[in-house]
Design an enzyme around this catalytic site. Structure first.
Site, PDB file in Angstrom:
ATOM      1  N   SER A  47       0.816  -1.216   0.000  1.00  0.00           N
ATOM      2  CA  SER A  47       0.000   0.000   0.000  1.00  0.00           C
ATOM      3  C   SER A  47       0.851   1.268   0.000  1.00  0.00           C
ATOM      4  O   SER A  47       0.359   2.351  -0.329  1.00  0.00           O
ATOM      5  CB  SER A  47      -0.910   0.011   1.238  1.00  0.00           C
ATOM      6  OG  SER A  47      -0.140  -0.024   2.428  1.00  0.00           O
ATOM      7  N   LYS A  48       2.124   1.150   0.355  1.00  0.00           N
ATOM      8  CA  LYS A  48       2.987   2.327   0.465  1.00  0.00           C
ATOM      9  C   LYS A  48       3.323   2.954  -0.885  1.00  0.00           C
ATOM     10  O   LYS A  48       3.787   4.095  -0.936  1.00  0.00           O
ATOM     11  CB  LYS A  48       4.269   1.968   1.214  1.00  0.00           C
ATOM     12  CG  LYS A  48       4.038   1.513   2.640  1.00  0.00           C
ATOM     13  CD  LYS A  48       3.399   2.589   3.503  1.00  0.00           C
ATOM     14  CE  LYS A  48       3.321   2.175   4.958  1.00  0.00           C
ATOM     15  NZ  LYS A  48       2.739   3.236   5.811  1.00  0.00           N
ATOM     16  N   ASP A  49       3.076   2.242  -1.976  1.00  0.00           N
ATOM     17  CA  ASP A  49       3.245   2.853  -3.305  1.00  0.00           C
ATOM     18  C   ASP A  49       2.406   4.123  -3.421  1.00  0.00           C
ATOM     19  O   ASP A  49       2.810   5.104  -4.034  1.00  0.00           O
ATOM     20  CB  ASP A  49       2.798   1.892  -4.403  1.00  0.00           C
ATOM     21  CG  ASP A  49       3.797   0.789  -4.672  1.00  0.00           C
ATOM     22  OD1 ASP A  49       4.824   0.727  -3.981  1.00  0.00           O
ATOM     23  OD2 ASP A  49       3.534  -0.017  -5.584  1.00  0.00           O
ATOM     24  N   THR A  79       7.617   1.296   2.727  1.00  0.00           N
ATOM     25  CA  THR A  79       7.655   2.666   2.219  1.00  0.00           C
ATOM     26  C   THR A  79       8.976   2.922   1.501  1.00  0.00           C
ATOM     27  O   THR A  79       9.015   3.560   0.442  1.00  0.00           O
ATOM     28  CB  THR A  79       7.474   3.679   3.360  1.00  0.00           C
ATOM     29  OG1 THR A  79       6.234   3.429   4.015  1.00  0.00           O
ATOM     30  CG2 THR A  79       7.482   5.108   2.827  1.00  0.00           C
TER      31      THR A  79
END
Length: 346
Positions: A47-49, A79
């Protein structure tokens, strides 16, 4: 007439719009319907994209970041990988201060993506000069032409999920979602997603997942930072020993804590029962669902979305290693079968 080639200009075009997948065997006997938001299908496998691209492009628009500059960040791994990936495409240098709790797999991936990595001791206070927070700040001060992402205290972290993850879930559930379950570390994912969803329907229940050894749950319930809550734990990217301003505690209805051991076993169980190669925090989120179900928090009308933040490949030397699991004492009670043994044909 020549056929038009359908292709993205680069890998960043694949960020976002991740699918929902119905969970089946892992929730057998549970009340309600359960769906995993598979963030591992972002190109950087987490999800850090979303926040890496959003924060970096915001810095470009403000004119504080130009090609050749350096991006610095603290990270438990995900991240950092996303920032390194975006940096490659956009032409930036990347320096990362990483917690020693991060798996060797994650650290090797960061180096493979061209990032300069500083591994910092995990079990020190946030204001200790050796902590990855302080090391990143020092590196930023020492590096000319650099920016410090500072995801824990950056409102753009939350905004990225408000603008993408929340609308995606609302659209893909046709507005029928009743519960959102998400791990809370920086708090950007849960806060941004929940803010959007509660604007659409204030009745949606938002449950944050915290770790034993973290201060978030007690702070949410009392408004007090209790350093006595802090002790070492193994889950990466979950919980905190400080209070991140990126977390909107007011939008979260409840926190629930999960153990290192239960979360590790649950990740392995997801992989074996659903065919989803789940990361450690995916296991934590699913373990929270199991505990909530046992507390009768769901009914037959519940439509529960669980954010699965990353991919199991980042934990091969940890939760998917029987040797590591055994060293932690996680296999001694036999709660889950060990992975099948390799059969050598001679």
């Amino acid at each position: 007439m020549r056929n038009k080639i359908q292709a993205h200009d680069n890998i960043l075009g694949l960020i976002g719009d991740t699918p929902l997948v119905r969970l089946n065997k892992i929730v057998d006997g549970f009340k309600g319907d359960f769906y995993a938001k598979i963030e591992a299908l972002n190109p950087g496998h987490s999800s850090k994209d979303r926040i890496a691209l959003h924060i970096i492009e915001a810095a470009e628009q403000k004119g504080i970041l130009s090609p050749g500059d350096t991006i610095i960040e603290t990270t438990s791994g995900n991240t950092g990988f996303s920032i390194a990936m975006v940096s490659i495409i956009k032409g930036y240098e990347c320096i990362l201060a990483v917690s020693s709790k991060s798996s060797p797999d994650k650290i090797d991936m960061l180096r493979a993506m061209g990032a300069k990595v500083y591994v910092c001791p995990a079990h020190v206070s946030a204001d200790d000069p050796r902590s990855y927070y302080q090391v990143a700040k020092r590196l930023h001060e020492e590096t000319k032409g650099s920016i410090y992402i500072n995801q824990y205290f950056n409102e753009l972290n939350t905004e990225a999920h408000y603008k993408s993850t929340g609308p995606e879930i609302w659209k893909k559930t046709s507005g029928t979602i009743t519960h959102l379950i998400a791990c809370s570390g920086t708090g950007g994912t849960i806060s941004g997603t929940a803010s959007y969803l509660k604007e659409q329907n204030p009745e949606i229940k938002v449950i944050g997942v915290d770790a034993f050894g973290s201060v978030l749950k007690k702070y949410h319930e009392t408004g007090e930072f209790d350093s006595d809550e802090i002790y070492p734990y193994r889950i990466e990217g979950l919980g905190k020993n400080l209070i991140p301003s990126a977390t909107n505690f007011d939008i979260i209805d409840q926190f629930i804590k999960v153990t290192d051991e239960d979360s590790a076993h649950m990740a392995r169980e997801i992989s074996k029962k659903e065919g989803i190669f789940a990361g450690y925090t995916c296991g934590a989120a699913m373990q929270a669902v199991k505990q909530l179900n046992a507390q009768n928090k769901f009914d037959e009308k519940s439509k529960v979305v669980i954010i699965f933040p990353d991919h199991g490949s980042r934990y091969m030397s940890k939760i998917y290693s029987d040797d590591w699991m055994e060293a932690q004492g996680f296999l001694s009670n036999g709660t889950v079968e060990e992975t099948p043994k390799i059969q050598v044909v001679r």
